[in-house]
Design a protein around this motif. Structure first.
Motif, PDB file in Angstrom:
ATOM      1  N   ARG A 161       0.871  -1.182   0.000  1.00 50.23           N
ATOM      2  CA  ARG A 161       0.000   0.000   0.000  1.00 50.23           C
ATOM      3  C   ARG A 161       0.902   1.224   0.000  1.00 50.23           C
ATOM      4  O   ARG A 161       1.812   1.336   0.821  1.00 50.23           O
ATOM      5  N   LYS A 162       0.650   2.135  -0.936  1.00 53.65           N
ATOM      6  CA  LYS A 162       1.424   3.373  -0.941  1.00 53.65           C
ATOM      7  C   LYS A 162       0.945   4.261   0.195  1.00 53.65           C
ATOM      8  O   LYS A 162      -0.224   4.624   0.267  1.00 53.65           O
ATOM      9  N   LEU A 163       1.853   4.589   1.097  1.00 56.48           N
ATOM     10  CA  LEU A 163       1.494   5.400   2.267  1.00 56.48           C
ATOM     11  C   LEU A 163       1.406   6.870   1.927  1.00 56.48           C
ATOM     12  O   LEU A 163       0.547   7.589   2.441  1.00 56.48           O
ATOM     13  N   CYS A 164       2.317   7.342   1.074  1.00 57.59           N
ATOM     14  CA  CYS A 164       2.299   8.764   0.745  1.00 57.59           C
ATOM     15  C   CYS A 164       3.256   9.060  -0.405  1.00 57.59           C
ATOM     16  O   CYS A 164       4.152   8.280  -0.710  1.00 57.59           O
ATOM     17  N   VAL A 165       3.036  10.221  -1.016  1.00 54.33           N
ATOM     18  CA  VAL A 165       3.997  10.807  -1.945  1.00 54.33           C
ATOM     19  C   VAL A 165       4.997  11.602  -1.110  1.00 54.33           C
ATOM     20  O   VAL A 165       4.629  12.238  -0.118  1.00 54.33           O
ATOM     21  N   GLN A 166       6.257  11.568  -1.488  1.00 52.90           N
ATOM     22  CA  GLN A 166       7.291  12.261  -0.724  1.00 52.90           C
ATOM     23  C   GLN A 166       8.007  13.268  -1.634  1.00 52.90           C
ATOM     24  O   GLN A 166       8.421  12.926  -2.735  1.00 52.90           O
ATOM     25  N   LEU A 254      11.357   9.414  -3.632  1.00 54.99           N
ATOM     26  CA  LEU A 254      10.733   8.098  -3.710  1.00 54.99           C
ATOM     27  C   LEU A 254       9.476   8.065  -2.840  1.00 54.99           C
ATOM     28  O   LEU A 254       9.455   8.604  -1.731  1.00 54.99           O
ATOM     29  N   ASP A 255       8.404   7.446  -3.357  1.00 56.16           N
ATOM     30  CA  ASP A 255       7.192   7.263  -2.564  1.00 56.16           C
ATOM     31  C   ASP A 255       7.465   6.291  -1.414  1.00 56.16           C
ATOM     32  O   ASP A 255       8.409   5.502  -1.459  1.00 56.16           O
ATOM     33  N   ILE A 256       6.624   6.362  -0.396  1.00 56.65           N
ATOM     34  CA  ILE A 256       6.786   5.475   0.754  1.00 56.65           C
ATOM     35  C   ILE A 256       5.695   4.414   0.730  1.00 56.65           C
ATOM     36  O   ILE A 256       4.501   4.721   0.618  1.00 56.65           O
ATOM     37  N   TRP A 257       6.129   3.147   0.834  1.00 60.14           N
ATOM     38  CA  TRP A 257       5.224   2.002   0.746  1.00 60.14           C
ATOM     39  C   TRP A 257       5.302   1.151   2.004  1.00 60.14           C
ATOM     40  O   TRP A 257       6.346   1.076   2.646  1.00 60.14           O
ATOM     41  N   ALA A 274      -0.795  -2.516   9.824  1.00 54.89           N
ATOM     42  CA  ALA A 274      -0.797  -1.898   8.497  1.00 54.89           C
ATOM     43  C   ALA A 274      -1.866  -0.809   8.400  1.00 54.89           C
ATOM     44  O   ALA A 274      -1.611   0.285   7.880  1.00 54.89           O
ATOM     45  N   ASP A 275      -3.062  -1.095   8.889  1.00 64.07           N
ATOM     46  CA  ASP A 275      -4.135  -0.097   8.843  1.00 64.07           C
ATOM     47  C   ASP A 275      -3.802   1.112   9.696  1.00 64.07           C
ATOM     48  O   ASP A 275      -4.061   2.263   9.306  1.00 64.07           O
ATOM     49  N   PHE A 276      -3.231   0.865  10.863  1.00 65.91           N
ATOM     50  CA  PHE A 276      -2.889   1.966  11.768  1.00 65.91           C
ATOM     51  C   PHE A 276      -1.830   2.868  11.137  1.00 65.91           C
ATOM     52  O   PHE A 276      -1.937   4.097  11.174  1.00 65.91           O
ATOM     53  N   VAL A 277      -0.806   2.274  10.553  1.00 64.64           N
ATOM     54  CA  VAL A 277       0.266   3.050   9.931  1.00 64.64           C
ATOM     55  C   VAL A 277      -0.262   3.813   8.722  1.00 64.64           C
ATOM     56  O   VAL A 277       0.062   4.991   8.519  1.00 64.64           O
ATOM     57  N   TYR A 278      -1.083   3.152   7.910  1.00 65.24           N
ATOM     58  CA  TYR A 278      -1.635   3.824   6.726  1.00 65.24           C
ATOM     59  C   TYR A 278      -2.429   5.068   7.126  1.00 65.24           C
ATOM     60  O   TYR A 278      -2.237   6.153   6.562  1.00 65.24           O
ATOM     61  N   ASN A 279      -3.303   4.931   8.104  1.00 65.19           N
ATOM     62  CA  ASN A 279      -4.112   6.071   8.545  1.00 65.19           C
ATOM     63  C   ASN A 279      -3.241   7.175   9.139  1.00 65.19           C
ATOM     64  O   ASN A 279      -3.509   8.367   8.944  1.00 65.19           O
ATOM     65  N   SER A 280      -2.181   6.789   9.842  1.00 66.12           N
ATOM     66  CA  SER A 280      -1.282   7.786  10.434  1.00 66.12           C
ATOM     67  C   SER A 280      -0.543   8.563   9.353  1.00 66.12           C
ATOM     68  O   SER A 280      -0.399   9.792   9.436  1.00 66.12           O
ATOM     69  N   PHE A 281      -0.065   7.879   8.337  1.00 64.90           N
ATOM     70  CA  PHE A 281       0.632   8.562   7.240  1.00 64.90           C
ATOM     71  C   PHE A 281      -0.314   9.462   6.460  1.00 64.90           C
ATOM     72  O   PHE A 281       0.078  10.550   6.028  1.00 64.90           O
ATOM     73  N   ARG A 282      -1.533   9.012   6.255  1.00 65.17           N
ATOM     74  CA  ARG A 282      -2.479   9.841   5.498  1.00 65.17           C
ATOM     75  C   ARG A 282      -2.776  11.143   6.235  1.00 65.17           C
ATOM     76  O   ARG A 282      -2.981  12.185   5.603  1.00 65.17           O
ATOM     77  N   ARG A 283      -2.800  11.093   7.553  1.00 62.97           N
ATOM     78  CA  ARG A 283      -3.035  12.330   8.319  1.00 62.97           C
ATOM     79  C   ARG A 283      -1.878  13.317   8.159  1.00 62.97           C
ATOM     80  O   ARG A 283      -2.048  14.516   8.362  1.00 62.97           O
ATOM     81  N   GLU A 286       0.175  15.998   3.886  1.00 61.04           N
ATOM     82  CA  GLU A 286       0.616  17.329   3.447  1.00 61.04           C
ATOM     83  C   GLU A 286       2.051  17.613   3.869  1.00 61.04           C
ATOM     84  O   GLU A 286       2.777  18.327   3.160  1.00 61.04           O
ATOM     85  N   LEU A 287       2.470  17.071   5.009  1.00 64.61           N
ATOM     86  CA  LEU A 287       3.858  17.261   5.433  1.00 64.61           C
ATOM     87  C   LEU A 287       4.822  16.537   4.491  1.00 64.61           C
ATOM     88  O   LEU A 287       5.867  17.078   4.119  1.00 64.61           O
ATOM     89  N   PHE A 288       4.485  15.319   4.106  1.00 66.76           N
ATOM     90  CA  PHE A 288       5.342  14.571   3.186  1.00 66.76           C
ATOM     91  C   PHE A 288       5.357  15.224   1.803  1.00 66.76           C
ATOM     92  O   PHE A 288       6.387  15.241   1.132  1.00 66.76           O
TER      93      PHE A 288
END
Length: 300
Positions: A161-166, A254-257, A274-283, A286-288
């Motif tokens: 799962r892609k966590l975020c764009v960096q 590089l994107d973070i996965w 995995a769900d906890f980390v994904y939701n944390s990164f999505r919050r 904007e910082l990433f």
């Protein structure tokens, strides 16, 4: 091999560690044992089988023809053992026990540690083991349950799962910038001695003053006023003494996965993390991405 004598899986672990590292010292480090234990186990294997598996040279241990033939079989056996272990772990429906997470050091220290602290408040019966490395092999060899990696091409055989764009920007310590904005010193990530394109265009009078091998080290150098450097926005924008400096354009990093083996994706403990980390990164997306930055006047 003597009649009735067989090697066990532990023997093959030692053999593989030496074959992969090329040295007894490297194998000992990988297996968390001492040097003499590795030497003794390899010698015992050769004595038991009556086959020389390695040529001992000053540069290290090199597999013989017999050793190379065994290496292929041993790698297949290792893959089968780890697949069996993953199958058993995938059928463990409890939210107890150990979960092994691997991530690059900079991400582990600056981003994941607070997330893990919050996760453990919700799941206090889980033991989290953290491994700081960029090596994806530890996930393939079942040395980790979950890997968090910076990549634009994650392994096809892993579930991800892609966590975020960096994104990245160029940063300087505030006071350093006031005094050195015309010809700042450059801090470079890696061992190259070539100025990056952004520095050639924006700072023709600058010089490389420091080369470092890790993003945390680069961050520390910028914070200490050594010079300016390109950093992930998630690192630079959250440091109150750092400001963005020209060039203003953000660049994609590089994107973070988040990655795991397919058979582990439905195991409750890995799914919960995995769900906890994904939701944390999505919050913190904007910082990433660098879009949460507020322009500072003295960076002009």
């Amino acid at each position: 091999m003597q009649k009735g004598t067989m090697l066990n899986w532990d023997d093959y672990r030692f053999f593989l560690a030496v074959a992969r590292s090329g040295t007894v010292t490297g194998a000992a480090h990988a297996l968390s044992v001492n040097h003499s234990t590795v030497s003794r186990r390899i010698a015992a294997m050769e004595e038991t089988t009556n086959v020389r598996l390695f040529d001992r040279r000053q540069e290290g241990y090199f597999p013989t023809d017999a050793g190379l033939a065994l290496l292929d079989r041993a790698c297949s056996a290792e893959a089968a053992v780890h697949a069996a272990e993953r199958t058993l772990r995938a059928h463990d429906h409890s939210l107890t026990g150990e979960l092994v997470i691997t991530a690059p050091l900079a991400l582990m220290v600056t981003v994941l540690t607070p997330i893990i602290a919050r996760f453990r408040q919700e799941h206090p019966d889980l033991i989290l083991s953290l491994v700081s490395t960029d090596d994806i092999a530890n996930l393939n060899r079942r040395e980790a349950d979950i890997a968090i990696r910076a990549s634009n091409t994650p392994d096809d055989h892993l579930v991800g799962r892609k966590l975020c764009v960096q994104r990245t920007a160029v940063y300087a310590q505030r006071e350093y910038w006031r005094q050195n904005k015309e010809a700042p010193t450059l801090i470079i990530l890696g061992t190259r001695s070539i100025k990056p394109d952004w520095a050639l265009k924006t700072y023709p009078n600058s010089k490389i003053g420091c080369r470092l091998t890790g993003k945390l080290e680069v961050l520390a150098a910028v914070e200490s006023g050594v010079g300016i450097a390109r950093l992930p926005c998630r690192l630079g924008d959250t440091r109150p003494e750092l400001i963005r400096v020209p060039p203003r354009r953000l660049e994609n990093d590089l994107d973070i996965w988040l990655l795991m083996q397919p058979e582990m994706q439905h195991a409750p403990r890995t799914r919960a993390f995995a769900d906890f980390v994904y939701n944390s990164f999505r919050r913190e997306a904007e910082l990433f991405e660098g879009s949460a930055y507020v322009t500072v006047s003295d960076a002009d």
